[in-house]
Design a protein around this motif. Structure first.
Motif, PDB file in Angstrom:
ATOM      1  N   VAL A 159     -17.856  16.619  -6.834  1.00 28.47           N
ATOM      2  CA  VAL A 159     -17.290  15.203  -7.010  1.00 28.47           C
ATOM      3  C   VAL A 159     -17.110  14.536  -8.256  1.00 28.47           C
ATOM      4  CG1 VAL A 159     -18.291  12.546  -6.430  1.00 28.47           C
ATOM      5  CG2 VAL A 159     -18.630  14.500  -4.689  1.00 28.47           C
ATOM      6  N   LEU A 160     -17.900  14.977  -9.210  1.00 27.23           N
ATOM      7  CA  LEU A 160     -17.923  14.499 -10.692  1.00 27.23           C
ATOM      8  C   LEU A 160     -16.624  15.161 -11.134  1.00 27.23           C
ATOM      9  CD1 LEU A 160     -21.792  15.138 -11.859  1.00 27.23           C
ATOM     10  CD2 LEU A 160     -20.390  12.773 -11.114  1.00 27.23           C
ATOM     11  N   HIS A 207     -30.285  21.766 -11.329  1.00 27.43           N
ATOM     12  CA  HIS A 207     -28.644  21.988 -11.234  1.00 27.43           C
ATOM     13  C   HIS A 207     -27.785  20.709 -11.018  1.00 27.43           C
ATOM     14  CE1 HIS A 207     -29.481  26.320  -9.709  1.00 27.43           C
ATOM     15  NE2 HIS A 207     -29.824  26.215 -10.981  1.00 27.43           N
ATOM     16  N   THR A 208     -28.340  19.893 -10.418  1.00 26.15           N
ATOM     17  CA  THR A 208     -27.878  18.349 -10.328  1.00 26.15           C
ATOM     18  C   THR A 208     -27.748  17.995 -11.519  1.00 26.15           C
ATOM     19  OG1 THR A 208     -28.516  18.311  -7.905  1.00 26.15           O
ATOM     20  CG2 THR A 208     -27.767  16.190  -9.318  1.00 26.15           C
ATOM     21  N   ARG A 209     -28.933  17.923 -12.396  1.00 25.30           N
ATOM     22  CA  ARG A 209     -28.765  17.347 -13.742  1.00 25.30           C
ATOM     23  C   ARG A 209     -28.023  17.962 -14.618  1.00 25.30           C
ATOM     24  NH1 ARG A 209     -32.399  13.393 -14.879  1.00 25.30           N
ATOM     25  NH2 ARG A 209     -34.079  14.228 -13.219  1.00 25.30           N
ATOM     26  N   THR A 210     -27.895  19.097 -14.513  1.00 23.66           N
ATOM     27  CA  THR A 210     -26.953  20.046 -15.440  1.00 23.66           C
ATOM     28  C   THR A 210     -25.384  19.437 -15.172  1.00 23.66           C
ATOM     29  OG1 THR A 210     -28.367  21.866 -15.560  1.00 23.66           O
ATOM     30  CG2 THR A 210     -26.283  22.287 -16.065  1.00 23.66           C
ATOM     31  N   ALA A 211     -25.240  19.610 -13.840  1.00 19.93           N
ATOM     32  CA  ALA A 211     -23.814  19.180 -13.604  1.00 19.93           C
ATOM     33  C   ALA A 211     -23.497  17.458 -14.188  1.00 19.93           C
ATOM     34  CB  ALA A 211     -23.403  18.982 -11.968  1.00 19.93           C
ATOM     35  N   MET A 212     -24.367  16.779 -14.205  1.00 16.37           N
ATOM     36  CA  MET A 212     -24.248  15.305 -14.761  1.00 16.37           C
ATOM     37  C   MET A 212     -24.064  15.338 -16.149  1.00 16.37           C
ATOM     38  SD  MET A 212     -27.164  13.485 -12.309  1.00 16.37           S
ATOM     39  CE  MET A 212     -27.049  12.056 -12.944  1.00 16.37           C
ATOM     40  N   ASN A 213     -24.949  16.355 -16.845  1.00 14.92           N
ATOM     41  CA  ASN A 213     -24.877  16.253 -18.383  1.00 14.92           C
ATOM     42  C   ASN A 213     -23.611  17.113 -18.640  1.00 14.92           C
ATOM     43  OD1 ASN A 213     -27.612  15.505 -18.577  1.00 14.92           O
ATOM     44  ND2 ASN A 213     -28.532  17.503 -18.605  1.00 14.92           N
ATOM     45  N   ASP A 214     -22.899  18.115 -17.907  1.00 16.18           N
ATOM     46  CA  ASP A 214     -21.736  18.670 -18.357  1.00 16.18           C
ATOM     47  C   ASP A 214     -20.759  17.557 -18.224  1.00 16.18           C
ATOM     48  OD1 ASP A 214     -23.072  20.993 -18.511  1.00 16.18           O
ATOM     49  OD2 ASP A 214     -22.460  21.814 -16.558  1.00 16.18           O
ATOM     50  N   ASP A 220     -25.273  10.189 -17.507  1.00 14.98           N
ATOM     51  CA  ASP A 220     -26.949   9.712 -17.696  1.00 14.98           C
ATOM     52  C   ASP A 220     -27.219   8.633 -16.961  1.00 14.98           C
ATOM     53  OD1 ASP A 220     -29.572   9.833 -18.640  1.00 14.98           O
ATOM     54  OD2 ASP A 220     -28.947   8.486 -20.376  1.00 14.98           O
ATOM     55  N   ARG A 221     -27.477   8.867 -15.683  1.00 15.94           N
ATOM     56  CA  ARG A 221     -27.983   8.085 -14.674  1.00 15.94           C
ATOM     57  C   ARG A 221     -28.909   8.364 -13.978  1.00 15.94           C
ATOM     58  NH1 ARG A 221     -21.698   6.524 -13.651  1.00 15.94           N
ATOM     59  NH2 ARG A 221     -21.721   7.418 -15.657  1.00 15.94           N
ATOM     60  N   PRO A 222     -29.445   7.747 -13.005  1.00 17.29           N
ATOM     61  CA  PRO A 222     -30.618   8.253 -12.249  1.00 17.29           C
ATOM     62  C   PRO A 222     -30.282   9.160 -10.987  1.00 17.29           C
ATOM     63  CG  PRO A 222     -30.842   5.601 -12.481  1.00 17.29           C
ATOM     64  CD  PRO A 222     -29.549   6.069 -12.949  1.00 17.29           C
ATOM     65  N   ILE A 223     -31.269  10.087 -10.637  1.00 14.79           N
ATOM     66  CA  ILE A 223     -31.054  10.896  -9.525  1.00 14.79           C
ATOM     67  C   ILE A 223     -32.158  10.291  -8.507  1.00 14.79           C
ATOM     68  CG2 ILE A 223     -31.348  13.253  -8.506  1.00 14.79           C
ATOM     69  CD1 ILE A 223     -30.767  14.204 -11.160  1.00 14.79           C
ATOM     70  N   TRP A 224     -31.754   9.912  -7.522  1.00 15.13           N
ATOM     71  CA  TRP A 224     -32.751   9.481  -6.246  1.00 15.13           C
ATOM     72  C   TRP A 224     -32.628  10.636  -5.076  1.00 15.13           C
ATOM     73  CZ3 TRP A 224     -31.359   3.963  -5.075  1.00 15.13           C
ATOM     74  CH2 TRP A 224     -31.525   2.901  -6.000  1.00 15.13           C
ATOM     75  N   ILE A 225     -34.072  10.929  -4.703  1.00 12.40           N
ATOM     76  CA  ILE A 225     -34.185  11.660  -3.556  1.00 12.40           C
ATOM     77  C   ILE A 225     -34.146  10.824  -2.193  1.00 12.40           C
ATOM     78  CG2 ILE A 225     -35.330  13.115  -2.202  1.00 12.40           C
ATOM     79  CD1 ILE A 225     -36.335  14.435  -4.848  1.00 12.40           C
TER      80      ILE A 225
END
Length: 218
Positions: A81-82, A126-133, A137-142
């Motif tokens: 998606v990103l 892995h989700t945060r890594t994808a975002m950093n790539d 820089d936004r929140p992750i919610w479960i």
């Protein structure tokens, strides 16, 4: 939104990791794995929806992705998606990323499925890594998490047909209580802003309710 829906036909969310067996798409948790075109359409719909929501209700938080494969595929969906949002120059089209790391063990314990070894912790990583790539820089919610209670322990429905390590993917009330607390604590350590559990009471043939129908605990 209508134009994209008409273009893609019967619209559905699909994850995007390719089959490691080379046999095409695979299905995990009722979702088709391998249809990359769907991430493209999802990104278009997300951008259009975000613009409409913010123009109408600017204070509303728009949460993207809802990656719920209960496997290592969830973070792959986020990455796809990103990638598509970046191609559209619309990485601004959400306020938070949502994921659904359902696990058959404790949140930090390694499991194995079609996509390989994973855990709730590694999926967040892995989700945060994808975002950093992608410079996000936004929140992750479960927005969904939970474990099933065995029918013999008070679960409303029959034990799940899927098994893990020789037994049903369900547990005693005390184990589910411990896993619930551990998920919350480890999520806080990982910087997760919000954790939502499924469900209040058992529903959808899923025994993860916190309260029984007679108002007793679990």
């Amino acid at each position: 939104i209508t134009a994209v829906a008409n273009t893609s036909g019967n619209y559905s969310i699909s994850y995007t990791l390719p089959s490691t067996t080379g046999t095409g798409t695979q299905t995990v948790a009722g979702r088709v794995i391998g249809a990359k075109s769907t991430a493209y359409h999802y990104a278009q719909v997300l951008a259009a929806t975000y613009d409409h929501i913010k123009a109408t209700w600017p204070e509303v938080t728009v949460v993207a992705c809802s990656a719920g494969a209960a496997s290592a595929a969830g973070s792959g969906w986020v990455r796809s998606v990103l990638e598509n949002l970046e191609a559209l120059d619309r990485l601004d089209a959400f306020d938070a990323i949502s994921t659904h790391p359902y696990t058959w063990k404790s949140f930090d314990q390694t499991m194995h499925d079609f996509f390989g070894d994973w855990s709730g912790v590694t999926e967040i990583s892995h989700t945060r890594t994808a975002m950093n790539d992608h410079g996000v820089d936004r929140p992750i919610w479960i927005t969904e998490a939970g474990h099933q209670v065995l029918h013999a322990e008070g679960g409303t429905f029959s034990d799940p047909s899927n098994t893990y390590e020789g037994g049903p993917a369900a547990f005693s009330q005390s184990v589910v209580a411990a896993y619930t607390i551990r998920t919350a604590i480890m999520s806080a350590v990982l910087g997760i802003e919000r954790v939502y559990y499924m469900h209040t009471c058992d529903t959808d043939n899923y025994n993860a309710g916190w309260f029984s129908t007679d108002a007793g605990s679990l």
